[in-house]
Design a protein around this motif. Sequence first.
Motif, short mmCIF file in Angstrom:
data_model
loop_
_atom_site.label_atom_id
_atom_site.label_comp_id
_atom_site.label_asym_id
_atom_site.label_seq_id
_atom_site.Cartn_x
_atom_site.Cartn_y
_atom_site.Cartn_z
N MET A 121 25.70 1.94 42.06
CA MET A 121 25.31 2.22 40.68
C MET A 121 26.12 1.35 39.72
O MET A 121 26.64 1.80 38.71
N GLU A 122 26.23 0.06 40.05
CA GLU A 122 27.02 -0.87 39.25
C GLU A 122 26.49 -1.00 37.83
O GLU A 122 27.26 -1.15 36.89
N GLY A 123 25.17 -0.91 37.65
CA GLY A 123 24.60 -1.14 36.33
C GLY A 123 25.02 -0.13 35.29
O GLY A 123 25.23 -0.47 34.13
N ILE A 124 25.12 1.14 35.66
CA ILE A 124 25.51 2.16 34.68
C ILE A 124 27.02 2.37 34.63
O ILE A 124 27.51 3.14 33.80
N GLY A 125 27.75 1.68 35.50
CA GLY A 125 29.20 1.71 35.42
C GLY A 125 29.82 2.96 36.01
O GLY A 125 29.15 3.83 36.59
N THR A 126 31.14 3.06 35.85
CA THR A 126 31.89 4.18 36.41
C THR A 126 32.15 5.27 35.39
O THR A 126 32.51 6.39 35.75
N THR A 127 32.01 4.96 34.11
CA THR A 127 32.26 5.94 33.05
C THR A 127 31.09 5.92 32.08
O THR A 127 30.69 4.86 31.60
N SER A 128 30.56 7.08 31.79
CA SER A 128 29.39 7.17 30.91
C SER A 128 29.82 7.33 29.46
O SER A 128 30.75 8.08 29.15
N LEU A 129 29.13 6.63 28.57
CA LEU A 129 29.37 6.76 27.13
C LEU A 129 28.28 7.55 26.43
O LEU A 129 28.51 8.12 25.36
N TRP A 130 27.09 7.58 26.99
CA TRP A 130 25.98 8.26 26.35
C TRP A 130 25.10 8.92 27.42
O TRP A 130 25.14 8.57 28.60
N SER A 131 24.33 9.88 26.96
CA SER A 131 23.42 10.56 27.87
C SER A 131 22.20 9.68 28.12
O SER A 131 21.62 9.12 27.19
N LEU A 132 21.81 9.56 29.38
CA LEU A 132 20.60 8.81 29.71
C LEU A 132 19.35 9.65 29.51
O LEU A 132 18.24 9.12 29.46
N ASN A 174 18.95 15.03 36.08
CA ASN A 174 18.32 14.24 37.13
C ASN A 174 18.73 12.77 37.00
O ASN A 174 19.35 12.37 36.01
N VAL A 175 18.39 11.96 37.97
CA VAL A 175 18.75 10.54 37.97
C VAL A 175 17.54 9.68 37.60
O VAL A 175 17.42 8.55 38.07
N ILE A 234 18.25 3.28 37.07
CA ILE A 234 17.19 2.41 37.59
C ILE A 234 17.61 1.63 38.83
O ILE A 234 16.75 1.04 39.49
N ASP A 235 18.89 1.61 39.14
CA ASP A 235 19.34 0.86 40.32
C ASP A 235 19.16 1.65 41.61
O ASP A 235 19.33 1.09 42.70
N LEU A 236 18.84 2.93 41.51
CA LEU A 236 18.65 3.74 42.71
C LEU A 236 17.29 3.46 43.34
O LEU A 236 16.31 3.21 42.65
N THR A 237 17.25 3.55 44.65
CA THR A 237 15.98 3.42 45.37
C THR A 237 15.24 4.75 45.38
O THR A 237 15.81 5.80 45.06
N LYS A 238 13.99 4.72 45.77
CA LYS A 238 13.20 5.94 45.86
C LYS A 238 13.82 6.91 46.86
O LYS A 238 13.84 8.13 46.64
N GLU A 239 14.35 6.38 47.95
CA GLU A 239 14.97 7.23 48.96
C GLU A 239 16.24 7.89 48.43
O GLU A 239 16.50 9.06 48.72
N GLN A 240 17.03 7.16 47.63
CA GLN A 240 18.24 7.73 47.07
C GLN A 240 17.92 8.83 46.05
O GLN A 240 18.62 9.85 46.00
N ARG A 241 16.86 8.64 45.28
CA ARG A 241 16.45 9.67 44.33
C ARG A 241 16.02 10.93 45.07
O ARG A 241 16.36 12.06 44.67
N LYS A 274 17.05 16.50 46.91
CA LYS A 274 17.20 17.41 48.04
C LYS A 274 18.58 18.05 48.04
O LYS A 274 18.72 19.27 48.29
N THR A 275 19.61 17.27 47.72
CA THR A 275 20.98 17.80 47.73
C THR A 275 21.18 18.82 46.62
O THR A 275 21.78 19.88 46.84
N VAL A 276 20.69 18.52 45.41
CA VAL A 276 20.85 19.45 44.29
C VAL A 276 20.13 20.76 44.58
O VAL A 276 20.67 21.85 44.36
N LEU A 277 18.89 20.69 45.08
CA LEU A 277 18.13 21.90 45.38
C LEU A 277 18.80 22.71 46.48
O LEU A 277 18.82 23.96 46.44
N ALA A 278 19.38 22.03 47.46
CA ALA A 278 20.06 22.73 48.54
C ALA A 278 21.31 23.45 48.03
O ALA A 278 21.56 24.62 48.40
#
Length: 478
Positions: free
Chosen positions: A1-12, A422-423, A427-434, A439-443
């Motif tokens: 997730m290099e594009g959004i960085g390690t620290t968030s400044l604003w809500s996506l 949600n993610v 945009i750097d995530l793949t469909k499988e990662q989403r 699945k993880t959040v619901l579990a």
Amino acid sequence: MEGIGTTSLWSLCRAIDFQDLQTAIKERDSSEILPPIKDASDVNAAPLKILLLGASDPCHIIKTVARAGRHGRRNLEFVVVESQPTTFARMIVLLDALFSESETGLQDRINLFLDLYGNLLLRPVTFTHLQHRSTHFISTLPTSPTLALAPHVRITTTLLKFREKDDLDTTFQFYRSDKKPFDLAAMWDARLRRYHGARYDTRAAMVDWDYNLKLVPIFPTLDVDTYNRFRASGQCFPIRESGGSEANRTWATVERLVDPREKVGVVKWGYFSDVVVGPWGAFGGDCEDKSVLKTRNGVKVCDVGEVVEKVVGGLVREWKGRRGITREEVDSGIREIPDGADEDNAHPPSERKPTTTTIHLATPPTLPKLPRTFPTGFDHIYISAAMAHRLPEVSPFLASPTSNNSVNASKLDSRPTVIVQNVRYVIDLTKEQRAEYTKTVLAMAGKMGLEPAKHPAMEGEGGEYFIFVRGEERVVEE
């Protein structure tokens, strides 16, 4: 997730009014808002308590506070949990820009907020304001645990440790400093070079790909010119044709970097945040005034920056007016006062006494202690995508159902809820990662006895938020 960085400044994702959870799905049409003013029957109700875990952006606080007049007179309590004191400092500066009791005009207040919120380089007048207010915070916070932004909006630091308060003070010292250079533009370029790598010289094609194939299908209000300007220079909100010249130090965060020669960790100020999505998600994706979302001959009537300005302006006007009577009065900020009446007495008693908002600052190590401070739990718990792994830790803090809700609350609004980001816009995530994230959040939610609230807009995996209620309280929205 290099594009959004390690620290968030604003809500996506979109900002939420926690007294109207439909805003987590979409904005109401202007014809649906401004219900009749409630009486004072809920003035003695327990405060609406909201836990914000990793929100990184005061947008949810701004929208909930500004629209509190629509939902009676129930007081609000926020607990904001963040890992970095720089996030607290930025939140304080942004909330102060909108809510402080100053003589700043409405448009100047909006411009000040947008400049600090979404421009890499600030106008000189904004930088002077940042220095002045930082000096005020430095002198105020050590002597008082409560910072009053306005008579009915205050921030408390009682849940912070002394070291964390010192870090907050250090951040404000950094904000007001103009002696040590801080080349934010060069840091932005360095982030771009790292993100694009060998394709840096062809980055225009990559930006076009991201815009047309990744963002336009999910963010239709975003226009290409504004997005290209952000990706190139970090400037999102041009203000009165004036260019920025001073580094926006509220964008700076601290990271521990490893010195390649000494092989030791060194703490550095720098820019480690988003360079691919932009700061429009909170306020720019939708608007109650649907006319600004229209297109004419295939061209948007308003660019996304103008949509954000419209939304933020409406929130400030509504907060300043406490409660509006007509939509036109809220938009114009003008209200007729009967002859022979002064301005204060022209309002009903319920209008002259707005809700009180208290914002508690806390860090993740404080989480186990929150049940002692808030024994009845929280009415709503918000968890960012970066903090989703803490869902099992904080879900027991959810309050039991209570009758202390707004008179006209919908079924979903009247239930204690856990809202997980949600993610959708990563945009750097793949469909499988989403799919794996979903699945993880619901579990995790299922193991804690939580179920997704049944809502038409919750169907599928494309929503901006997961909204959970306790299993036995599952509701169906009409």
